[in-house]
Design a protein around this motif. Sequence first.
Motif, PDB file in Angstrom:
ATOM      1  N   ASP A  53      10.405   7.213  -0.839  1.00 60.35           N
ATOM      2  CA  ASP A  53      10.093   6.310   0.268  1.00 60.35           C
ATOM      3  C   ASP A  53      11.332   5.836   1.019  1.00 60.35           C
ATOM      4  O   ASP A  53      11.331   5.757   2.238  1.00 60.35           O
ATOM      5  CB  ASP A  53       9.298   5.100  -0.219  1.00 60.35           C
ATOM      6  CG  ASP A  53       7.850   5.442  -0.489  1.00 60.35           C
ATOM      7  OD1 ASP A  53       7.368   6.461   0.049  1.00 60.35           O
ATOM      8  OD2 ASP A  53       7.202   4.701  -1.245  1.00 60.35           O
ATOM      9  N   TRP A  98       0.128  19.854   4.203  1.00 57.82           N
ATOM     10  CA  TRP A  98       1.334  19.664   3.400  1.00 57.82           C
ATOM     11  C   TRP A  98       2.210  18.609   4.048  1.00 57.82           C
ATOM     12  O   TRP A  98       2.190  18.426   5.262  1.00 57.82           O
ATOM     13  CB  TRP A  98       2.096  20.991   3.304  1.00 57.82           C
ATOM     14  CG  TRP A  98       3.225  20.989   2.340  1.00 57.82           C
ATOM     15  CD1 TRP A  98       3.162  21.267   1.009  1.00 57.82           C
ATOM     16  CD2 TRP A  98       4.600  20.722   2.624  1.00 57.82           C
ATOM     17  NE1 TRP A  98       4.410  21.182   0.453  1.00 57.82           N
ATOM     18  CE2 TRP A  98       5.308  20.856   1.426  1.00 57.82           C
ATOM     19  CE3 TRP A  98       5.287  20.375   3.786  1.00 57.82           C
ATOM     20  CZ2 TRP A  98       6.685  20.660   1.352  1.00 57.82           C
ATOM     21  CZ3 TRP A  98       6.653  20.177   3.712  1.00 57.82           C
ATOM     22  CH2 TRP A  98       7.337  20.325   2.499  1.00 57.82           C
ATOM     23  N   GLN A  99       2.997  17.929   3.227  1.00 58.47           N
ATOM     24  CA  GLN A  99       3.932  16.910   3.711  1.00 58.47           C
ATOM     25  C   GLN A  99       5.139  16.880   2.805  1.00 58.47           C
ATOM     26  O   GLN A  99       5.028  17.068   1.592  1.00 58.47           O
ATOM     27  CB  GLN A  99       3.230  15.558   3.694  1.00 58.47           C
ATOM     28  CG  GLN A  99       4.077  14.412   4.150  1.00 58.47           C
ATOM     29  CD  GLN A  99       3.263  13.137   4.239  1.00 58.47           C
ATOM     30  OE1 GLN A  99       2.105  13.157   4.619  1.00 58.47           O
ATOM     31  NE2 GLN A  99       3.882  12.024   3.895  1.00 58.47           N
ATOM     32  N   SER A 100       6.321  16.649   3.388  1.00 56.13           N
ATOM     33  CA  SER A 100       7.542  16.521   2.596  1.00 56.13           C
ATOM     34  C   SER A 100       7.344  15.481   1.504  1.00 56.13           C
ATOM     35  O   SER A 100       6.699  14.454   1.723  1.00 56.13           O
ATOM     36  CB  SER A 100       8.715  16.096   3.482  1.00 56.13           C
ATOM     37  OG  SER A 100       8.981  17.049   4.469  1.00 56.13           O
ATOM     38  N   ARG A 101       7.905  15.752   0.368  1.00 59.73           N
ATOM     39  CA  ARG A 101       7.772  14.838  -0.781  1.00 59.73           C
ATOM     40  C   ARG A 101       9.098  14.120  -1.034  1.00 59.73           C
ATOM     41  O   ARG A 101       9.742  14.335  -2.047  1.00 59.73           O
ATOM     42  CB  ARG A 101       7.352  15.622  -2.008  1.00 59.73           C
ATOM     43  CG  ARG A 101       5.969  16.196  -1.886  1.00 59.73           C
ATOM     44  CD  ARG A 101       5.662  17.086  -3.077  1.00 59.73           C
ATOM     45  NE  ARG A 101       4.384  17.716  -2.943  1.00 59.73           N
ATOM     46  CZ  ARG A 101       4.173  18.889  -2.361  1.00 59.73           C
ATOM     47  NH1 ARG A 101       5.178  19.558  -1.848  1.00 59.73           N
ATOM     48  NH2 ARG A 101       2.977  19.406  -2.277  1.00 59.73           N
ATOM     49  N   ARG A 134      12.322   8.636   3.323  1.00 64.24           N
ATOM     50  CA  ARG A 134      11.290   8.932   4.323  1.00 64.24           C
ATOM     51  C   ARG A 134      11.379   7.961   5.501  1.00 64.24           C
ATOM     52  O   ARG A 134      11.199   8.333   6.640  1.00 64.24           O
ATOM     53  CB  ARG A 134       9.908   8.852   3.675  1.00 64.24           C
ATOM     54  CG  ARG A 134       8.773   9.256   4.571  1.00 64.24           C
ATOM     55  CD  ARG A 134       7.446   9.165   3.865  1.00 64.24           C
ATOM     56  NE  ARG A 134       7.397   9.799   2.578  1.00 64.24           N
ATOM     57  CZ  ARG A 134       7.188  11.109   2.388  1.00 64.24           C
ATOM     58  NH1 ARG A 134       7.007  11.886   3.406  1.00 64.24           N
ATOM     59  NH2 ARG A 134       7.147  11.610   1.178  1.00 64.24           N
ATOM     60  N   THR A 156      10.175  22.650  -4.763  1.00 63.30           N
ATOM     61  CA  THR A 156       8.800  23.151  -4.674  1.00 63.30           C
ATOM     62  C   THR A 156       8.743  24.351  -3.735  1.00 63.30           C
ATOM     63  O   THR A 156       9.507  24.435  -2.776  1.00 63.30           O
ATOM     64  CB  THR A 156       7.809  22.095  -4.131  1.00 63.30           C
ATOM     65  OG1 THR A 156       8.187  21.742  -2.800  1.00 63.30           O
ATOM     66  CG2 THR A 156       7.768  20.852  -4.997  1.00 63.30           C
ATOM     67  N   GLU A 195      10.961  23.305  -0.477  1.00 64.20           N
ATOM     68  CA  GLU A 195      11.580  22.000  -0.241  1.00 64.20           C
ATOM     69  C   GLU A 195      12.597  21.737  -1.331  1.00 64.20           C
ATOM     70  O   GLU A 195      12.432  22.173  -2.469  1.00 64.20           O
ATOM     71  CB  GLU A 195      10.498  20.929  -0.267  1.00 64.20           C
ATOM     72  CG  GLU A 195      11.007  19.526  -0.040  1.00 64.20           C
ATOM     73  CD  GLU A 195       9.881  18.506  -0.013  1.00 64.20           C
ATOM     74  OE1 GLU A 195       9.983  17.567   0.769  1.00 64.20           O
ATOM     75  OE2 GLU A 195       8.907  18.653  -0.762  1.00 64.20           O
TER      76      GLU A 195
END
Length: 173
Positions: free
Chosen positions: A160, A154-157, A163, A86, A97
């Motif tokens: 789970d 925004w947040q890293s994708r 993360r 992205t 990212e």
Amino acid sequence: MGDASGDAGLLFHGSSSDKAVVSSKAVVEELYSAVERGDADTVRRLLNPDVDWWFHGPRAHQHLVLMRLLTGGAGAAPGIPFIVSTVEAFGSTVLAEGTDATGLLYWVHAWTVGPGGRVTEVREYCNTVLLVTRLGRAAEETTAYSQSQSQHVWQSRLPDHARRKLPALVLAI
């Protein structure tokens, strides 16, 4: 493409606030494309000569890819050894990212594009979850004693499972 003013192939359409977003994103996308092609002249044209580079992540990966690619250093070859998933822009800040080819290393590049269409700063985050917050005052505030406002943008994708295992940082723009 670019012109003599150094505007690096900027795209201008939409409202004036959209111009910076589209322009900054176009610069970074052109930079990735130039690195992919091994086009050192375009890379040099898009980077400020004194670009500020900052790294956060495991030391073993600190000089793995990005700085060698951007400077044409030893071991740099055409192509990008990572997958860009992205690219999003927030004014002069562009966030890209992706992962390495194996999917085991996650990264975020936070680029700052200056008014002349050249990258002035890059922050490289490896195996780090990134949360981006915009700092500023709400438009409706008029008193001298107003509190500063922040907005999560925004947040890293990451999956789970990844993360939960990685450290997280907040980047304020």
